[in-house]
Design a protein around this motif. Structure first.
Motif, PDB file in Angstrom:
ATOM      1  N   GLU A  84      17.910 -15.566 -18.680  1.00  0.00           N
ATOM      2  CA  GLU A  84      18.707 -14.646 -19.496  1.00  0.00           C
ATOM      3  C   GLU A  84      19.517 -13.658 -18.666  1.00  0.00           C
ATOM      4  OE1 GLU A  84      16.022 -12.735 -22.178  1.00  0.00           O
ATOM      5  OE2 GLU A  84      15.368 -14.641 -23.028  1.00  0.00           O
TER       6      GLU A  84
ATOM      7  N   PRO B  30      28.032  -7.543 -16.966  1.00  0.00           N
ATOM      8  CA  PRO B  30      28.193  -8.980 -16.788  1.00  0.00           C
ATOM      9  C   PRO B  30      28.765  -9.595 -18.068  1.00  0.00           C
ATOM     10  CG  PRO B  30      25.868  -8.391 -16.977  1.00  0.00           C
ATOM     11  CD  PRO B  30      26.645  -7.140 -17.147  1.00  0.00           C
ATOM     12  N   GLN B  31      29.428 -10.738 -17.912  1.00  0.00           N
ATOM     13  CA  GLN B  31      29.799 -11.500 -19.099  1.00  0.00           C
ATOM     14  C   GLN B  31      28.478 -11.911 -19.739  1.00  0.00           C
ATOM     15  OE1 GLN B  31      32.104 -14.955 -18.108  1.00  0.00           O
ATOM     16  NE2 GLN B  31      32.610 -15.401 -20.216  1.00  0.00           N
ATOM     17  N   ASP B  32      28.378 -11.882 -21.072  1.00  0.00           N
ATOM     18  CA  ASP B  32      27.138 -12.248 -21.750  1.00  0.00           C
ATOM     19  C   ASP B  32      25.979 -11.354 -21.304  1.00  0.00           C
ATOM     20  OD1 ASP B  32      25.308 -13.570 -23.296  1.00  0.00           O
ATOM     21  OD2 ASP B  32      24.893 -15.109 -21.797  1.00  0.00           O
ATOM     22  N   PHE B  33      26.143 -10.066 -21.517  1.00  0.00           N
ATOM     23  CA  PHE B  33      25.129  -9.089 -21.132  1.00  0.00           C
ATOM     24  C   PHE B  33      23.867  -9.237 -21.995  1.00  0.00           C
ATOM     25  CE2 PHE B  33      23.334  -4.941 -22.373  1.00  0.00           C
ATOM     26  CZ  PHE B  33      22.776  -4.581 -21.169  1.00  0.00           C
ATOM     27  N   ARG B  34      22.708  -9.311 -21.353  1.00  0.00           N
ATOM     28  CA  ARG B  34      21.433  -9.386 -22.082  1.00  0.00           C
ATOM     29  C   ARG B  34      20.496  -8.308 -21.551  1.00  0.00           C
ATOM     30  NH1 ARG B  34      20.968 -14.977 -23.733  1.00  0.00           N
ATOM     31  NH2 ARG B  34      18.789 -14.769 -24.267  1.00  0.00           N
ATOM     32  N   PHE B  35      19.573  -7.877 -22.412  1.00  0.00           N
ATOM     33  CA  PHE B  35      18.636  -6.834 -21.991  1.00  0.00           C
ATOM     34  C   PHE B  35      17.279  -7.077 -22.635  1.00  0.00           C
ATOM     35  CE2 PHE B  35      17.393  -2.333 -21.271  1.00  0.00           C
ATOM     36  CZ  PHE B  35      17.727  -2.284 -19.930  1.00  0.00           C
ATOM     37  N   PHE B  36      16.293  -6.233 -22.299  1.00  0.00           N
ATOM     38  CA  PHE B  36      14.948  -6.371 -22.874  1.00  0.00           C
ATOM     39  C   PHE B  36      15.025  -6.274 -24.396  1.00  0.00           C
ATOM     40  CE2 PHE B  36      14.387  -4.219 -18.766  1.00  0.00           C
ATOM     41  CZ  PHE B  36      13.678  -5.212 -18.114  1.00  0.00           C
ATOM     42  N   GLU B  37      14.473  -7.273 -25.073  1.00  0.00           N
ATOM     43  CA  GLU B  37      14.684  -7.401 -26.512  1.00  0.00           C
ATOM     44  C   GLU B  37      14.151  -6.241 -27.342  1.00  0.00           C
ATOM     45  OE1 GLU B  37      13.186 -11.146 -27.777  1.00  0.00           O
ATOM     46  OE2 GLU B  37      14.963 -12.184 -27.004  1.00  0.00           O
TER      47      GLU B  37
ATOM     48  N   ARG C 124      19.109 -10.463 -12.810  1.00  0.00           N
ATOM     49  CA  ARG C 124      20.415 -10.152 -12.238  1.00  0.00           C
ATOM     50  C   ARG C 124      20.795  -8.718 -12.618  1.00  0.00           C
ATOM     51  NH1 ARG C 124      25.116 -13.435 -14.878  1.00  0.00           N
ATOM     52  NH2 ARG C 124      24.485 -11.965 -16.468  1.00  0.00           N
ATOM     53  N   GLU C 125      20.547  -8.387 -13.888  1.00  0.00           N
ATOM     54  CA  GLU C 125      20.828  -7.044 -14.380  1.00  0.00           C
ATOM     55  C   GLU C 125      20.021  -6.004 -13.578  1.00  0.00           C
ATOM     56  OE1 GLU C 125      23.108  -6.592 -16.677  1.00  0.00           O
ATOM     57  OE2 GLU C 125      22.745  -4.425 -16.641  1.00  0.00           O
TER      58      GLU C 125
ATOM     59  N   LEU D 272      26.335 -10.437  -6.366  1.00  0.00           N
ATOM     60  CA  LEU D 272      25.361 -11.251  -7.092  1.00  0.00           C
ATOM     61  C   LEU D 272      25.434 -12.714  -6.665  1.00  0.00           C
ATOM     62  CD1 LEU D 272      25.686  -9.830 -10.710  1.00  0.00           C
ATOM     63  CD2 LEU D 272      23.942  -9.342  -8.996  1.00  0.00           C
TER      64      LEU D 272
ATOM     65  N   TYR E 190      13.380 -14.364 -17.763  1.00  0.00           N
ATOM     66  CA  TYR E 190      14.239 -13.282 -17.274  1.00  0.00           C
ATOM     67  C   TYR E 190      15.321 -13.813 -16.353  1.00  0.00           C
ATOM     68  CZ  TYR E 190      11.372  -9.457 -19.119  1.00  0.00           C
ATOM     69  OH  TYR E 190      10.712  -8.575 -19.936  1.00  0.00           O
TER      70      TYR E 190
ATOM     71  N   VAL F 242      28.467  -2.235 -13.570  1.00  0.00           N
ATOM     72  CA  VAL F 242      28.771  -3.635 -13.870  1.00  0.00           C
ATOM     73  C   VAL F 242      28.430  -3.961 -15.318  1.00  0.00           C
ATOM     74  CG1 VAL F 242      28.003  -5.991 -13.420  1.00  0.00           C
ATOM     75  CG2 VAL F 242      28.382  -4.438 -11.508  1.00  0.00           C
TER      76      VAL F 242
ATOM     77  N   LEU G 203      21.032  -4.978 -10.065  1.00  0.00           N
ATOM     78  CA  LEU G 203      22.146  -4.032  -9.940  1.00  0.00           C
ATOM     79  C   LEU G 203      21.653  -2.588  -9.940  1.00  0.00           C
ATOM     80  CD1 LEU G 203      24.507  -5.895 -12.396  1.00  0.00           C
ATOM     81  CD2 LEU G 203      24.910  -5.592  -9.961  1.00  0.00           C
TER      82      LEU G 203
ATOM     83  N   ILE H 133      18.320 -11.212 -16.859  1.00  0.00           N
ATOM     84  CA  ILE H 133      17.751  -9.868 -16.805  1.00  0.00           C
ATOM     85  C   ILE H 133      17.400  -9.482 -15.371  1.00  0.00           C
ATOM     86  CG2 ILE H 133      15.734  -8.503 -17.502  1.00  0.00           C
ATOM     87  CD1 ILE H 133      16.078  -9.653 -20.287  1.00  0.00           C
TER      88      ILE H 133
ATOM     89  N   LEU I 186      25.465   1.299 -19.950  1.00  0.00           N
ATOM     90  CA  LEU I 186      24.573   1.190 -18.794  1.00  0.00           C
ATOM     91  C   LEU I 186      25.365   1.139 -17.486  1.00  0.00           C
ATOM     92  CD1 LEU I 186      21.777  -1.241 -20.005  1.00  0.00           C
ATOM     93  CD2 LEU I 186      21.800   1.251 -19.937  1.00  0.00           C
TER      94      LEU I 186
ATOM     95  N   SER J 258       7.726  -2.806 -24.469  1.00  0.00           N
ATOM     96  CA  SER J 258       8.006  -4.190 -24.849  1.00  0.00           C
ATOM     97  C   SER J 258       6.728  -4.854 -25.338  1.00  0.00           C
ATOM     98  CB  SER J 258       8.538  -4.987 -23.653  1.00  0.00           C
ATOM     99  OG  SER J 258       9.724  -4.412 -23.184  1.00  0.00           O
TER     100      SER J 258
ATOM    101  N   ARG K 246      18.639 -12.705  -7.551  1.00  0.00           N
ATOM    102  CA  ARG K 246      19.973 -13.276  -7.710  1.00  0.00           C
ATOM    103  C   ARG K 246      20.044 -14.664  -7.098  1.00  0.00           C
ATOM    104  NH1 ARG K 246      22.902  -9.463  -3.043  1.00  0.00           N
ATOM    105  NH2 ARG K 246      21.573 -10.240  -1.394  1.00  0.00           N
ATOM    106  N   ASP K 247      20.987 -15.486  -7.573  1.00  0.00           N
ATOM    107  CA  ASP K 247      21.174 -16.830  -7.020  1.00  0.00           C
ATOM    108  C   ASP K 247      22.061 -16.737  -5.790  1.00  0.00           C
ATOM    109  OD1 ASP K 247      20.135 -17.432  -9.540  1.00  0.00           O
ATOM    110  OD2 ASP K 247      22.149 -17.700 -10.367  1.00  0.00           O
TER     111      ASP K 247
END
Ligand SMILES: Nc1ncnc2c1ncn2[C@@H]1O[C@H](COP(=O)(O)OP(=O)(O)OP(=O)(O)O)[C@@H](O)[C@H]1O
Ligand SMILES: [Mg+2]
Lengths: 310, 366
Positions: B202, A83-90, B206-207, A53, B199, A81, B210, B204, A143, B16, B364-365
């Motif tokens: 937050e 990630p620290q502070d995992f976020r997903f679609f609300e 990056r998520e 990443l 996104y 994976v 993966l 997303i 996940l 969504s 990704r960055d």
């Protein structure tokens, strides 16, 4: 054993800041590797480089034989994976999220089975934005497992979890290990590293300051074992005069440092011979946490040293 | 590109969206409000009296002026005297969207006073039978009154009826393609700019990086969703326009390419704008700079042909202009060639912007 992760002289700069400063380590297939360090030490940066990443500034990295940055797509099929502070679609529920990942990876996970493994069954149909912090973490773990990964990267998977939930995650990690998967774990709970990890590395200011099995680190950097008595300071003076061992007295506690196994017997006979009053003795051993706090504290110009000694 | 992954992502997008009340309001209720609002504002004046455009070739002779005053007095019509070129009168009526016109010939007064027969010409429109009927009735009534008055009932002023082109367009007719264009632009632009920025912030993207989902698959699923939404919105707008204001628009398959090319273009453009920006704030700013001029100057609320020339040339570089112009050609003028030209241009632009968006937007960055 084969190598899962190989890192050599890795560095990462954010502008003028050297977040990772020439670290090297190796993780073998099937191992649980715990990566420890205070806030801002460079753990997440390192993990993200391993996950493909982030791009390294210098050094070389190989995960499952692939270059994580240039071979990210192939690597991602084989790793999981959080990630620290995992976020997903609300507005999406955990069950839908697992199904979604299953379709993307073309695996057919059983959402209910997977969610019960991470103790999230009761929230399987709640939208992500209504989950608590710990519940979100658990979904992150679920996940990470949907693609049957060979290696898992878990960046603080148990931060914010209650003690039972934390133990449930530990069980999952042990299962992963028993299935022959490699786990790369970062955590601030030293106890967690002690119970789970085969290998530990402590990183501070971007450099590794200790590495090995938890026992090796404790032996190398910890203080010797101690016998502790509930007794008046007079006992400390008595023992110091006769045994030639380091004796510390504080708050009606007397600690005697043991250099050899036979020291314990000598101390006990001397205490008995002293005729002074004493109560319940215990043996005290440095934990990984004691070692961690000492090492990090020593490096930060002794600011935390007095605490580590307590 | 893999269909299975696009469908899986599409499900997430749709869920969504459907679970977000604000988004639902903007796609389903807002179009009706827009049509209703603009329809009411611009139809309010014409409700009681039918506007009657009059060309008086008798040089405002007293009799002709009195004749027109009597017409006004009937309250069925409201006379508006113009001084257009007589030969282009009918086509000018059509362009202006006036349903009915009246021409008083030169020598009207002289003939009347000499009791010689003379014809006024009423231009009516087949599509607006109600207005035509009212005007014909009023003109007949006033003419009879004049005839009786002047000459014991012998017919002096007769009426010749003529039809104006095939169709007369009212404001509401233009408004429908305009407002469909408006929502083709605004709904994807605003939400894609927001999604691109939030996104990323937050984590997303990056998520998603993966997973095996690719950026073009992700963008495609969003385009598919906005195409579907556009069909629904267009349906609602056409339905509301026809039902509430009696708009006359042709609904044909020719619309379909526009309802696909439009969202393709603006979903990609929104994504591109959101991707080149570094922060959510600058993303919103870039999005607005692109969106606002197009929102007003592409023929959404006002016809571009009524703009001053400089503004017209500016409108011609806005991609939304070609979307709306093409829909005008399909829904109003049945001009297939020009519609085809428009849709090809929009598709070409859309594909370029799509490729740029896929290239510039990063999961990704560094
Ligand atoms: N994107 C970034 N840009 C600039 N600096 C960064 C960036 N990410 C991290 N840093 C800096 O790099 C250093 C290492 O950060 P990193 O996130 O790797 O720490 P960490 O060990 O994971 O800490 P924590 O335990 O708090 O999660 C910190 O000083 C941080 O401020
Ligand atoms: Mg971190």
């Amino acid at each position: 054993m084969a190598t899962a992760i190989e890192v050599q002289n890795l560095s990462k700069e954010y502008g003028p800041l050297r977040a990772v400063d020439g670290i090297s380590f190796r993780v073998r297939v099937g191992e649980v590797f715990a990566f420890l360090g205070p806030n801002g030490a460079g753990k997440t940066t390192t993990v993200e480089i391993l996950e493909g990443l982030r791009r390294a500034t210098g050094g070389s990295v190989s995960v499952l034989g692939l270059d994580p940055w240039s071979d990210a797509y192939r690597l991602h099929l084989r790793i999981g994976v959080i990630p620290q502070d995992f976020r997903f679609f609300e507005k999406i529920t955990p069950r839908e999220a697992v199904q979604y990942y299953g379709s993307l990876f073309h695996t057919k996970p059983d959402p209910d089975e997977l969610l019960s493994r991470v103790q999230l069954s009761d929230k399987a149909s709640s939208r992500f934005d209504t989950l608590s912090g710990g519940q979100k973490q658990k979904l992150g773990l679920a996940l990470a497992l949907t693609n049957d990964p060979e290696t898992c990267f878990l960046d603080e998977p148990t931060t914010g979890l209650d003690p039972t939930a934390r133990r449930a995650i530990w069980r999952v990690i042990r299962t992963l290990k028993s299935e022959g998967r490699t786990v790369f774990l970062t955590t601030h709970y030293l106890e967690e590293a002690e119970v789970l990890a085969d290998q530990v590395a402590i990183i501070h200011h971007g450099r590794i300051i200790a590495a090995g099995t938890p026992n090796e680190i404790i032996t190398a950097h910890g203080r010797p074992g101690r016998l502790r008595f509930q007794a008046p300071p007079a006992l400390a003076e008595y023992l110091r005069a006769r045994l030639g061992l380091t004796v510390v007295s504080m708050d009606s506690r007397v600690d005697v440092e043991l250099r050899e196994k036979t020291d314990a017997l000598r101390v006990l006979s001397a205490v008995e011979a002293s005729g002074l009053p004493w109560q319940n003795f215990t043996t005290v051993q440095d934990t990984l946490e004691d070692v961690f706090v000492r090492l990090v504290g020593e490096m930060d110009d002794g600011a935390l040293k007095s605490e580590a000694d307590g | 590109m893999r269909l299975g992954r696009i469908t899986a992502d599409l499900k997430i997008v749709v869920r969504s969206y459907l679970r977000n009340p604000v988004a639902l309001f903007f796609s389903l209720i807002f179009p009706i409000i827009l049509i209703g609002l603009f329809g009411l504002i611009f139809s309010a004046t014409g409700n009681s009296a039918v506007p009657l455009t009059v060309l008086n070739l008798d040089h405002n002779s007293p009799v002709s002026v009195q004749y027109l005053a009597e017409l006004n007095n009937t309250t069925f019509v409201k006379v508006q005297v113009v001084n257009w070129n007589a030969s282009g009168f009918a086509s000018q009526l059509g362009r202006n969207g006036d349903p009915v016109g009246l021409v008083i010939p030169s020598g009207f007064e002289a003939s009347y006073l000499a009791h010689r027969p003379v014809n006024v010409t009423v231009y009516t429109n087949l599509a607006d039978a109600a207005s035509s009927g009212e005007v014909l009735g009023a003109v007949q009534g006033v003419s009879s009154f004049f005839n009786l008055h002047a000459s014991n009932g012998s017919a002096i002023i007769g009426i010749t009826q003529q039809h104006v082109g095939s169709q007369v367009y009212t404001y509401i007719d233009y408004l429908i393609p305009g407002l469909i264009g408006f929502s083709i632009l605004t709904s994807p632009m605003f939400s894609m700019v927001d999604i691109a920025a939030s996104y990323r912030k937050e984590g997303i993207f990056r998520e998603l990086s993966l997973t095996p989902l690719t950026r073009s698959e992700w963008l495609t699923s969003h385009i598919l969703w906005y195409v579907a939404l556009t069909f629904v919105t267009a349906g609602i707008m056409i339905g509301a326009g026809v039902e509430l204001f009696g708009a006359h628009v042709t609904i044909s398959l020719g619309l379909v390419p526009f309802l696909i090319a439009g969202p393709l273009l603006f979903v990609s453009l929104g994504m591109l704008a959101g991707s080149v920006a570094k922060t959510p704030e600058s993303a919103a700013l870039i999005g607005n700079i692109i969106t606002f001029p197009m929102m007003f100057l592409s023929g959404t609320f006002f016809q571009v042909s009524l703009f001053p020339p400089a503004l017209q040339s500016f409108a011609h570089i806005l991609p939304l202009y070609y979307v709306i112009d093409g829909m005008d050609q399909v829904m109003l003028f049945a001009n297939t060639t020009r519609a085809l030209f428009d849709v090809l241009g929009v598709f070409a632009a859309a594909i370029v912007v799509f490729l740029l968006a896929v290239r510039f937007f990063k999961w990704r960055d560094e």
